[in-house]
Scaffold this motif. Structure first.
Motif, PDB file in Angstrom:
ATOM      1  N   ALA A  95       0.837  -1.207   0.000  1.00 44.72           N
ATOM      2  CA  ALA A  95       0.000   0.000   0.000  1.00 44.72           C
ATOM      3  C   ALA A  95       0.872   1.257   0.000  1.00 44.72           C
ATOM      4  O   ALA A  95       0.541   2.254  -0.652  1.00 44.72           O
ATOM      5  CB  ALA A  95      -0.926  -0.008   1.206  1.00 44.72           C
ATOM      6  N   ALA A  96       1.973   1.193   0.708  1.00 44.04           N
ATOM      7  CA  ALA A  96       2.866   2.353   0.765  1.00 44.04           C
ATOM      8  C   ALA A  96       3.443   2.672  -0.606  1.00 44.04           C
ATOM      9  O   ALA A  96       3.577   3.845  -0.988  1.00 44.04           O
ATOM     10  CB  ALA A  96       3.989   2.100   1.764  1.00 44.04           C
ATOM     11  N   VAL A 126       1.434   4.940  -2.930  1.00 39.09           N
ATOM     12  CA  VAL A 126       1.305   6.372  -2.636  1.00 39.09           C
ATOM     13  C   VAL A 126       2.127   7.158  -3.659  1.00 39.09           C
ATOM     14  O   VAL A 126       3.304   6.858  -3.878  1.00 39.09           O
ATOM     15  CB  VAL A 126       1.791   6.682  -1.205  1.00 39.09           C
ATOM     16  N   GLN A 152       3.250  10.062   4.096  1.00 40.77           N
ATOM     17  CA  GLN A 152       1.995   9.385   3.711  1.00 40.77           C
ATOM     18  C   GLN A 152       2.247   7.909   3.423  1.00 40.77           C
ATOM     19  O   GLN A 152       1.431   7.044   3.769  1.00 40.77           O
ATOM     20  CB  GLN A 152       1.387  10.074   2.494  1.00 40.77           C
ATOM     21  N   LYS A 186       2.463   5.983   6.680  1.00 43.03           N
ATOM     22  CA  LYS A 186       1.154   5.723   7.283  1.00 43.03           C
ATOM     23  C   LYS A 186       0.476   4.500   6.666  1.00 43.03           C
ATOM     24  O   LYS A 186      -0.363   3.848   7.300  1.00 43.03           O
ATOM     25  CB  LYS A 186       0.254   6.956   7.120  1.00 43.03           C
ATOM     26  N   ALA A 187       0.826   4.190   5.414  1.00 40.15           N
ATOM     27  CA  ALA A 187       0.172   3.078   4.708  1.00 40.15           C
ATOM     28  C   ALA A 187       0.838   1.728   4.976  1.00 40.15           C
ATOM     29  O   ALA A 187       0.351   0.695   4.500  1.00 40.15           O
ATOM     30  CB  ALA A 187       0.175   3.368   3.205  1.00 40.15           C
ATOM     31  N   THR A 208       1.885  -1.744   6.701  1.00 40.65           N
ATOM     32  CA  THR A 208       1.333  -2.741   7.610  1.00 40.65           C
ATOM     33  C   THR A 208       2.505  -3.462   8.254  1.00 40.65           C
ATOM     34  O   THR A 208       3.334  -4.063   7.562  1.00 40.65           O
ATOM     35  CB  THR A 208       0.451  -3.746   6.858  1.00 40.65           C
TER      36      THR A 208
END
Length: 718
Positions: A245-246, A249, A282, A285-286, A288
């Motif tokens: 997910a990171a 971004v 950002q 934050k993504a 895991t």
């Protein structure tokens, strides 16, 4: 690189200076205690490596390279002000540039311990005077007149009988060929034109017009930006992470694990690299992440102090200093006190967050940033990357505060690791939350203080402290007392009080600890001076008179006289509370008197603080005033508004919303007075902090009858 292999032209070129110039520096011959002065030509010819230098170009412009950082404490002003005085140039004609980190060339470059001026002012005076005398000698030769007929003033050498003069720039070529004088006569303080004067700081315009380069301002072509997600528990490790997910971004380039050195251990983290700091944050934050928090103690603040109290009440500890037999006196005394004082963990929380730029290349590794200890960083990075010293270049920028935190190596290490992985220059940035939750911190410490009064006199003192020792985190021996156990306690007491002991009761936690402004004097001062105030009351004595009876040296007596005079101590009104404390650290003694009052229905208010400073020889009174005032602001916060606490191994404070700073309306008037004498220079940046808290709590007792032995406390509740 050997100096003998550097031509004069290449030496100047490497320093980014003009080709024709007078270059004068210092060096330390093998085994010598004092620095010697040399000119560049003779240094190269003699294979001398100079460790600081003055450069004067053909326009007469003076540049001095400073081996110390500027983090607000005033080195950027004070160092050139010293040189300008003996060199006989106007301060506006002096530039200062930060030197690179190089232990072999510059020796100790750590900006800490309030050591920049007290450790170098004599050499800087000699350096400026030597350059002046070389210029005078060059002018005398040109005129074919005796040197005694010439003098220097405002960047010129003047022939007294005729009024003829040369600008320094006209003399540098001839002067550069001369040997530096072996001995120079320095000015008397009474003859100073610039030292001792409140000259405006040279860095103020740079910091107001945007020209000053702080770490966050530094940029390189192609530079990427990184943040690191670290385990919130200070000894935790990484089990696994998912970066998918990171990496989605926009702007995120790469995500990978790193291990950063924290003293003798390593901290697991995940680096997120992007084309902007915002994108990196950002991306972080993504992430895991699954952390492994097993195998180490999850500390809680109440447990820390419970254990410390058990230790100081049940163990004698490691002796730091002992004279006489205080135990024998305490065992038989009828008038005695046995009290415990407690000080909290503190974050440094400098206004400029931690940051650093690094560029790892095949032939070198270069670093730029707000760094307090460039040679420590160089040593550490060389060891970690197995590189020779000449391959690791450390450059200092301005620091937006440091307080000891920016003398640590973890954030430069992170930048180097990330740059090596990406193959690009990288700036790593810590958020406020990173800084506050990761430490290292000023250690919280508990003190047991015992004392006896016999026939109205102080007959014995016994102090024991339990708190983390910074030396242990750096691999120091654990069977020796903390060398800072006595820090803050004035030396004359040892002559007048025959039975005294200090002991360190070893205490450890997984919490990393490090220096904080005034180091252990900031906590020792509260305990030792508060206890002396309580002993004064037990003896039925005025607390300031009580100290006068034991501080029998002339300088301390004059300092107490000044404290009484400026504060009106003997003329106190009945409705006011007055408190006093006197501490010493880094060669400077500071006495403070705090006045408090309380109106009906209102909380106790701090009305005024008088600070009297004996720092010996000093450069700029405005800087002395500013540093003492700033230290009092920091001391007020540490005493009344903020602390770091732990719950289940996690730091509870994350930002200034719950690590509260004093507000402008909390600040009292502060009046600073400097003692004038011919003693050697002491430090200025830190010694103003330790006496404030004990003087404040004594003032509150004087007003309300309530004793405060634990910091921080809430002014609204006393």
């Amino acid at each position: 690189m050997s100096v003998s292999n550097i031509s004069r032209r290449n030496f100047l070129r490497a320093a980014g200076l003009t080709g024709t110039a007078l270059l004068v520096g210092l060096y330390f011959p093998s085994g010598a205690e004092e620095a010697k002065v040399a000119a560049a030509d003779s240094a190269v010819a003699s294979d001398i490596e100079m460790n600081a230098w003055i450069h004067i170009d053909t326009n007469g412009k003076v540049t001095i390279f400073s081996h110390r950082a500027e983090m607000g404490q005033g080195a950027y002003q004070s160092v050139p002000q010293i040189v300008a005085e003996e060199l006989e140039v106007n301060l506006n004609d002096v530039n200062i540039r930060f030197a690179q980190g190089d232990r072999q060339k510059y020796g100790n470059q750590v900006t800490g311990g309030s050591s920049t001026i007290r450790g170098s002012y004599k050499n800087l005076l000699k350096l400026g005077a030597s350059a002046r005398e070389m210029l005078i000698a060059a002018a005398a030769t040109k005129w074919n007149v005796p040197v005694t007929e010439c003098y220097a003033e405002a960047g010129h050498v003047i022939h007294r009988p005729t009024g003829n003069k040369f600008h320094y720039g006209e003399l540098v070529e001839a002067a550069s060929k001369l040997e530096a004088p072996k001995d120079v006569v320095l000015k008397k303080r009474s003859d100073y034109k610039q030292i001792g004067k409140p000259l405006h700081r040279q860095d103020t315009p740079l910091k107001t017009n945007g020209k000053a380069i702080f770490g966050l301002d530094f940029k390189l072509p192609g530079m990427l930006y990184a943040v690191v997600e670290r385990n919130p528990r200070l000894r935790g490790t990484l089990k696994s992470f998912d970066a998918s997910a990171a990496l989605k971004v926009p702007g995120v380039k790469k995500v990978f694990k790193i291990q950063t050195g924290v003293f003798q251990t390593f901290r697991d983290g995940i680096a997120v690299v992007a084309d902007s700091t915002w994108a990196a944050i950002q991306g972080r934050k993504a992430l895991t992440i699954e952390w492994d928090d097993s195998g180490f103690e999850h500390v809680n603040t109440p447990d820390i102090y419970k254990k410390q109290h058990e230790l100081i009440n049940n163990e004698e500890g490691l002796s730091a200093r002992k004279q006489g037999d205080p135990d024998a006196i305490l065992n038989t005394a009828t008038q005695k006190l046995d009290l415990v004082y407690e000080t909290p963990y503190q974050s440094h929380s400098a206004m400029e967050p931690l940051n650093c730029v690094a560029f790892y290349q095949p032939d070198k590794l270069e670093i730029w940033g707000p760094i307090q200890a460039p040679e420590w960083v160089q040593d550490y990075i060389c060891a970690q990357f197995k590189l020779p010293k000449e391959k690791v270049i450390v450059n200092m920028t301005f620091l937006g505060g440091g307080f000891g935190r920016k003398a640590f190596m973890d954030y430069p290490h992170e930048a180097c690791l990330i740059s090596k992985e990406t193959g690009t220059p990288v700036q790593v940035v810590w958020t406020r939350e990173d800084d506050m939750t990761q430490g290292p911190y000023r250690a919280g410490i508990s003190y047991r203080c015992q004392g006896a009064i016999s026939n109205g006199q102080l007959s014995a003192l016994k102090f024991r402290m339990a708190g983390q020792n910074t030396a242990h985190w750096q691999g120091g021996p654990k069977d020796r007392a903390n060398r800072s156990t006595t820090e803050g306690f004035l030396a004359p007491y040892y002559k007048s009080i025959k039975d005294i002991s200090f002991a360190d009761v070893p205490f450890e936690t997984p919490i990393p600890n490090i220096w904080w402004r005034s180091v252990y004097a900031s906590t020792n001062g509260f305990a030792y001076e508060s206890f002396l105030n309580e002993m004064a009351h037990l003896a039925g004595k005025d607390p300031l008179d009580f100290r006068r009876g034991y501080l029998n040296e002339e300088r301390e007596q004059k300092l107490i006289d000044k404290m009484e005079q400026v504060s009106g101590w003997k003329l106190k009104n009945k409705g006011d509370g007055f408190g006093v404390a006197i501490t010493e650290c880094f060669g400077t003694t500071v006495g403070q008197i705090v006045k408090v009052s309380k109106k009906n229905g209102e909380k106790v208010k701090i009305d005024k603080v008088w600070a009297v400073v004996d720092c010996g020889w000093y450069v700029n009174p405005d800087i002395v005033h500013a540093q003492v005032e700033g230290a009092i602001v920091m001391a007020l916060g540490a005493a009344t508004t903020h602390e770091i606490t732990f719950k289940d191994g996690l730091v509870e404070q994350r930002n200034f919303y719950n690590y509260l700073m004093p507000r402008i309306n909390d600040m009292p008037l502060v009046e600073v007075h400097i003692m004038e004498n011919d003693a050697n220079a002491g430090g200025v940046g830190e010694p103003g902090l330790p006496p404030f808290a004990p003087a404040l709590t004594e003032a509150i007792f004087d007003l309300t009858g309530k004793r405060i032995r634990k910091l921080p406390f809430d002014m609204a509740t006393v």
